[in-house]
Write a protein that holds these residues in place. Structure first.
Motif, PDB file in Angstrom:
ATOM      1  N   LYS A 141      33.966 122.078   5.429  1.00 41.75           N
ATOM      2  CA  LYS A 141      33.451 122.154   6.464  1.00 41.75           C
ATOM      3  C   LYS A 141      33.386 120.530   7.023  1.00 41.75           C
ATOM      4  N   VAL A 142      32.711 119.969   6.329  1.00 38.79           N
ATOM      5  CA  VAL A 142      32.401 118.475   6.631  1.00 38.79           C
ATOM      6  C   VAL A 142      33.892 117.719   6.921  1.00 38.79           C
ATOM      7  N   ALA A 143      34.889 118.183   6.304  1.00 33.46           N
ATOM      8  CA  ALA A 143      36.074 117.770   6.293  1.00 33.46           C
ATOM      9  C   ALA A 143      36.819 117.913   7.697  1.00 33.46           C
ATOM     10  N   GLY A 144      36.157 118.975   8.182  1.00 27.01           N
ATOM     11  CA  GLY A 144      36.917 119.288   9.606  1.00 27.01           C
ATOM     12  C   GLY A 144      37.791 120.627   9.650  1.00 27.01           C
ATOM     13  N   VAL A 145      37.737 121.227   8.468  1.00 26.68           N
ATOM     14  CA  VAL A 145      38.639 122.409   8.208  1.00 26.68           C
ATOM     15  C   VAL A 145      38.167 123.484   9.254  1.00 26.68           C
ATOM     16  N   LYS A 146      39.099 124.043   9.805  1.00 24.55           N
ATOM     17  CA  LYS A 146      38.612 125.226  11.106  1.00 24.55           C
ATOM     18  C   LYS A 146      38.302 126.584  10.495  1.00 24.55           C
ATOM     19  N   ARG A 147      39.318 126.991   9.545  1.00 25.49           N
ATOM     20  CA  ARG A 147      39.400 128.182   9.158  1.00 25.49           C
ATOM     21  C   ARG A 147      39.081 128.175   7.568  1.00 25.49           C
ATOM     22  N   ILE A 148      38.130 128.920   7.242  1.00 27.84           N
ATOM     23  CA  ILE A 148      37.745 129.023   5.936  1.00 27.84           C
ATOM     24  C   ILE A 148      37.635 130.440   5.277  1.00 27.84           C
TER      25      ILE A 148
END
Length: 428
Positions: A141-148
């Protein structure tokens, strides 16, 4: 717990992640089935291995609401505070893209881009691991991944543990599926009708999950192939034997193949810890597991000096290292190989497992010699940026062409020389 001289040091490496030939074949069959038959095969393996039929793999909003009703408010508050700590720590790891301009007008740089999608595997079955959710999801999330996407094996009622669902919601996961094992890894890697594929898979699991991650690596990225948990404690006569024993057992209760090691120059401490381990073992609910771990992989290494103890720790390269000595912070600079380092009496290993903020997904099996804890960088990729100026190509074009010809790559050389020719700096 056996006490041995340090010249009898043995490796903490264990090879269960390699699996048997039968296990490898099973995993390959499962992956092939998921790739060719998608949801149909996923449903078959869920019925066969998890003993439950699911009309849908997706966790619904209703199930998440029900999970919140099952968990008391105090624990939810603890999860939120732990999440804040983990998020705050990982935000400090963020690095910006950058550019530099040379005197000749060349611009060089690095562009940092989050991965598009990540799959997080959370172990399930009879146990619940909300901490695993937080540690894998929040750095992404912190890294900016949009879909987890989160996957976890259901129980025989087709449910996931309430604490896991609460942790997932608090971490911001919006896509959760009730699938586990090698079949879940295959679904994340290659996609099915219900589950779209991802770019990277993280999270621990059993031997079949580990083998599946190894099998799909290359088609997707993975975090690591983790072995059983490890702890090494570097301590002197100032350490309390009961506290050292408790910390050793905190890892031993994970798995019969977990490794718990004390390294000390104090024979008095060594003998007291050996007694205390046996005493505390009798009081543990997971006594059988911990006892096997201590018997097979536990040891107290006795050294002549603290310097020899430090050398021993660096040879072990443990997943977790506690330093409980006088002036413990002064030893930090001498530690070269450890996944996470806990300094001082109050920095017990479970502090890092759940609450402090640093990631608890750590290199095992001696791989701390060359690898790092799960972090924000694991969820980003870096692209080099090159903007070469006319002046730079005029200055360096002939040198680049000569380098290319030294490797026998004439077209490489000419690709540069065409620029020089077209600008009148070279004639054929």
């Amino acid at each position: 717990m056996k006490i041995v001289r340090v010249n009898d040091l043995v490796s903490i490496k264990r090879s269960i992640e390699s699996g048997t030939s039968e296990q490898v074949e099973v995993v390959k069959e499962i992956i092939a089935a998921i790739r060719t038959r998608g949801d149909e095969a996923l449903r078959e393996y869920t019925e066969k291995l998890d003993r439950v039929h699911l009309a849908s793999f997706s966790v619904t909003e209703k199930e998440i609401e029900a999970a919140y009703k099952q968990i008391d408010e105090r624990f939810i508050a603890i999860v939120r505070e732990a999440a804040d700590n983990i998020r705050s720590f990982h935000e400090k790891q963020l690095r910006p893209s950058w550019m530099t301009t040379e005197e000749n007008g060349t611009v060089l740089g690095q562009k940092i881009t989050p991965l598009d999608s990540v799959g997080v595997y959370v172990p399930g079955g009879t146990a619940a691991y909300p901490s695993s959710v937080l540690m894998n999801v929040l750095p992404a999330k912190v890294a900016g991944v949009k879909r987890i996407v989160m996957v976890s094996p259901p129980d025989d009622q087709g449910q996931l543990p309430a604490a896991v669902l609460v942790a997932a919601r608090e971490a911001g996961v919006e896509e959760i599926y009730k699938v586990g094992g090698a079949q879940a890894i295959a679904a994340l890697a290659y996609g099915t009708e219900s589950i779209h594929s991802v770019d990277k898979i993280t999270g621990p699991g059993n031997i079949y999950v580990a083998l599946a991650k190894r099998e799909v690596y290359g088609d997707v990225d993975i975090d690591m192939i983790a072995g059983p948990s490890e702890i090494a404690i570097l301590a002197d006569e100032t350490a309390r034997p009961d506290e050292v024993a408790a910390d050793l057992l905190s890892q031993a209760e994970h798995d019969p193949r977990a490794c718990s090691v004390l390294v000390t120059p104090s024979s008095v401490l060594a003998e007291a810890v050996a007694v205390e381990v046996e005493k505390q073992l009798e009081q543990l609910p997971r006594k059988d597991i911990a006892a096997r771990s201590i018997a097979d992989y536990g040891a107290i290494y006795l050294t002549e000096t603290i310097e020899e103890a430090i050398d021993t720790v660096n040879q072990l390269a443990p997943e977790h290292l506690e330093i409980i000595t006088e002036n413990a912070i002064e030893l930090l600079g001498k530690i070269r190989h450890a996944g996470a380092i806990f300094i001082g009496r109050y920095s017990s290993e479970p502090v890092g497992d759940y609450f402090a903020g640093p990631n608890h997904v750590l290199p095992t099996n001696g791989t701390a010699r060359f690898s790092s804890p799960l972090n924000v960088d694991d969820f980003q990729k870096k692209s080099s940026v090159i903007i070469y100026s006319q002046k730079a190509i005029e200055e360096n074009g002939a040198k680049i062409a000569e380098f290319a010809r030294k490797e026998g790559l004439e077209a490489h050389a000419r690709a540069v020389e065409y620029r020089l020719k077209n600008d009148g700096k070279l004639s054929y």
